[in-house]
Scaffold this motif. Structure first.
Motif, mmCIF file in Angstrom:
data_model
loop_
_atom_site.group_PDB
_atom_site.id
_atom_site.type_symbol
_atom_site.label_atom_id
_atom_site.label_comp_id
_atom_site.label_asym_id
_atom_site.label_seq_id
_atom_site.Cartn_x
_atom_site.Cartn_y
_atom_site.Cartn_z
ATOM 1 N N ALA A 195 6.132 -4.132 -6.564
ATOM 2 C CA ALA A 195 7.577 -4.077 -6.328
ATOM 3 C C ALA A 195 7.889 -3.736 -4.876
ATOM 4 O O ALA A 195 8.899 -4.191 -4.328
ATOM 5 N N GLY A 196 7.036 -2.949 -4.247
ATOM 6 C CA GLY A 196 7.276 -2.571 -2.855
ATOM 7 C C GLY A 196 7.264 -3.745 -1.897
ATOM 8 O O GLY A 196 7.910 -3.707 -0.844
ATOM 9 N N ALA A 197 6.537 -4.807 -2.261
ATOM 10 C CA ALA A 197 6.448 -5.971 -1.383
ATOM 11 C C ALA A 197 7.753 -6.748 -1.305
ATOM 12 O O ALA A 197 7.921 -7.596 -0.429
ATOM 13 N N ALA A 198 8.698 -6.456 -2.213
ATOM 14 C CA ALA A 198 9.997 -7.129 -2.163
ATOM 15 C C ALA A 198 10.698 -6.877 -0.840
ATOM 16 O O ALA A 198 11.517 -7.691 -0.388
ATOM 17 N N LEU A 199 10.367 -5.761 -0.196
ATOM 18 C CA LEU A 199 10.922 -5.438 1.113
ATOM 19 C C LEU A 199 10.674 -6.549 2.121
ATOM 20 O O LEU A 199 11.506 -6.843 2.983
ATOM 21 N N THR B 24 -4.258 -10.191 23.532
ATOM 22 C CA THR B 24 -5.687 -10.042 23.816
ATOM 23 C C THR B 24 -5.967 -8.828 24.691
ATOM 24 O O THR B 24 -7.086 -8.637 25.144
ATOM 25 N N GLY B 25 -4.938 -8.019 24.928
ATOM 26 C CA GLY B 25 -5.121 -6.863 25.787
ATOM 27 C C GLY B 25 -5.859 -5.741 25.090
ATOM 28 O O GLY B 25 -6.081 -5.753 23.885
ATOM 29 N N LEU B 26 -6.210 -4.734 25.881
ATOM 30 C CA LEU B 26 -6.875 -3.564 25.331
ATOM 31 C C LEU B 26 -5.850 -2.669 24.649
ATOM 32 O O LEU B 26 -4.672 -2.671 24.997
ATOM 33 N N PRO B 27 -6.280 -1.900 23.632
ATOM 34 C CA PRO B 27 -5.343 -0.992 22.975
ATOM 35 C C PRO B 27 -4.916 0.129 23.903
ATOM 36 O O PRO B 27 -5.575 0.433 24.900
ATOM 37 N N GLU B 28 -3.795 0.745 23.566
ATOM 38 C CA GLU B 28 -3.365 1.929 24.294
ATOM 39 C C GLU B 28 -4.383 3.046 24.054
ATOM 40 O O GLU B 28 -5.084 3.058 23.039
ATOM 41 N N PRO B 29 -4.473 4.007 24.995
ATOM 42 C CA PRO B 29 -5.495 5.063 24.855
ATOM 43 C C PRO B 29 -5.443 5.805 23.528
ATOM 44 O O PRO B 29 -6.474 6.213 23.006
ATOM 45 N N ASP B 30 -4.221 5.998 22.971
ATOM 46 C CA ASP B 30 -4.103 6.752 21.724
ATOM 47 C C ASP B 30 -3.863 5.856 20.514
ATOM 48 O O ASP B 30 -3.493 6.343 19.441
ATOM 49 N N GLN B 31 -4.074 4.530 20.662
ATOM 50 C CA GLN B 31 -3.808 3.597 19.558
ATOM 51 C C GLN B 31 -5.044 3.452 18.681
ATOM 52 O O GLN B 31 -6.101 3.026 19.136
ATOM 53 N N ALA B 32 -4.879 3.821 17.389
ATOM 54 C CA ALA B 32 -6.009 3.756 16.467
ATOM 55 C C ALA B 32 -6.082 2.406 15.771
ATOM 56 O O ALA B 32 -7.173 1.873 15.541
ATOM 57 N N VAL B 33 -4.929 1.846 15.398
ATOM 58 C CA VAL B 33 -4.869 0.561 14.699
ATOM 59 C C VAL B 33 -3.645 -0.200 15.214
ATOM 60 O O VAL B 33 -2.772 0.374 15.859
ATOM 61 N N VAL B 34 -3.586 -1.497 14.903
ATOM 62 C CA VAL B 34 -2.400 -2.284 15.240
ATOM 63 C C VAL B 34 -1.338 -2.033 14.172
ATOM 64 O O VAL B 34 -1.568 -2.309 12.993
ATOM 65 N N PRO B 35 -0.178 -1.509 14.533
ATOM 66 C CA PRO B 35 0.868 -1.269 13.531
ATOM 67 C C PRO B 35 1.628 -2.556 13.216
ATOM 68 O O PRO B 35 1.589 -3.524 13.973
ATOM 69 N N PHE B 36 2.287 -2.548 12.087
ATOM 70 C CA PHE B 36 3.179 -3.637 11.695
ATOM 71 C C PHE B 36 4.589 -3.068 11.713
ATOM 72 O O PHE B 36 4.950 -2.247 10.865
ATOM 73 N N ARG B 37 5.395 -3.478 12.698
ATOM 74 C CA ARG B 37 6.734 -2.920 12.880
ATOM 75 C C ARG B 37 7.759 -3.958 12.448
ATOM 76 O O ARG B 37 7.851 -5.036 13.041
ATOM 77 N N LEU B 38 8.516 -3.626 11.422
ATOM 78 C CA LEU B 38 9.432 -4.571 10.795
ATOM 79 C C LEU B 38 10.857 -4.031 10.814
ATOM 80 O O LEU B 38 11.109 -2.908 10.364
ATOM 81 N N ARG B 39 11.786 -4.838 11.325
ATOM 82 C CA ARG B 39 13.198 -4.467 11.270
ATOM 83 C C ARG B 39 13.742 -4.770 9.877
ATOM 84 O O ARG B 39 13.555 -5.869 9.347
ATOM 85 N N HIS B 40 14.402 -3.774 9.304
ATOM 86 C CA HIS B 40 14.989 -3.943 7.978
ATOM 87 C C HIS B 40 16.380 -3.332 8.017
ATOM 88 O O HIS B 40 16.535 -2.111 8.028
ATOM 89 N N GLY B 41 17.395 -4.197 8.075
ATOM 90 C CA GLY B 41 18.748 -3.703 8.270
ATOM 91 C C GLY B 41 18.856 -3.087 9.654
ATOM 92 O O GLY B 41 18.477 -3.697 10.653
#
Length: 260
Positions: A120-124, A197-214
């Motif tokens: 159900a959460g995927a409906a977002l 293809t760039g390098l991660p930020e120094p404190d970046q552990a994973v690639v986030p998924f940032r989604l606008r919702h409303g």
């Protein structure tokens, strides 16, 4: 047209895995001479030897069947439909995992990234998506990167697009799938900025998924789960994509939606 022999296919997978004949022979406890004879067709591998070499080359189950057929043996790995009686325990396990992850989004996909189930959460993720993109079979990658899909709502589209294309390219490298290669070409042609293809930020552990919702921006971390002991092609090619909130505001919003 030349149909590949078992030797041709073994050579292909050995070179794909970047192994010399000597290295593979050491892993498989055989001689480089015997391996060379198999690859050139001077020796006929047994069924047991094909499966043994496949284990050491980490060849996908679908391709192991192809190898066996090329050598004159019957395939050993079945590919039952997910909706068959025999696959009921697998369907139940998938449903338990998906439901247990709520209210956070999670979905199950096959090798081609076709959605086979979702919670159900995927409906977002589906809010505002045109009906034609949601007509079965729904491809999760196409849904994410299509200009009429989620792409306009993804805040870090170039970064997320690059992450998904990198994952798909690694899948192609591992499986040699022509279908995955065709999907890659389609997705690469979509707009969305240069591949990240760039390098991660120094404190970046994973690639986030940032989604606008409303009027909100939600941030997620994704985790991929697979069955640990697949014994048929269908199970081997299933994966569950689980999304976890990357911040407290996202978690609060998801719990609030679930409560409503």
């Amino acid at each position: 047209m030349h149909s590949p022999t078992a030797g041709d296919l073994l050579r292909h997978w050995r070179t794909t895995r970047r192994l010399s004949q000597l290295e593979l022979a050491g892993r498989a406890d055989t001689s480089a001479r015997h391996l060379s004879f198999i690859e050139t067709g001077r020796a006929t591998p047994s069924r047991q030897m094909i499966l043994h070499l496949s284990d050491n080359l980490d060849i996908p189950l679908r391709e192991r069947n192809r190898l066996l057929l090329a050598a004159g043996f019957a395939p050993v790995y079945a590919e039952p439909d997910l909706d068959t009686t025999a696959m009921a325990p697998v369907r139940t396990a998938i449903r338990q995992i998906l439901t247990g992850h709520e209210p956070y989004p999670a979905l199950a996909v096959d090798m081609h990234w076709t959605m086979v189930d979702a919670n159900a959460g995927a409906a977002l993720f589906l809010d505002g998506i045109p009906a034609d993109l949601l007509a079965p079979p729904v491809n999760a990658l196409r849904l994410s990167l299509h200009p009429r899909g989620l792409a306009p709502r993804i805040s870090n589209l170039a970064e997320w697009r690059g992450h998904l294309l990198d994952r798909l390219q690694r899948q192609i490298d591992v499986t040699g799938s022509a279908d995955a290669a065709a999907l890659y070409a389609e997705l690469r042609a979509y707009p969305g900025g240069a591949d990240h293809t760039g390098l991660p930020e120094p404190d970046q552990a994973v690639v986030p998924f940032r989604l606008r919702h409303g009027d909100r921006e939600l941030s997620f971390l994704s985790v991929t789960s697979v069955f640990g002991t697949p014994m048929n092609i269908t199970v081997a090619e299933l994966a569950i994509e689980s999304f976890f909130p990357a911040d407290a505001a996202t978690a609060d919003h998801l719990h609030s939606r679930a409560g409503r």
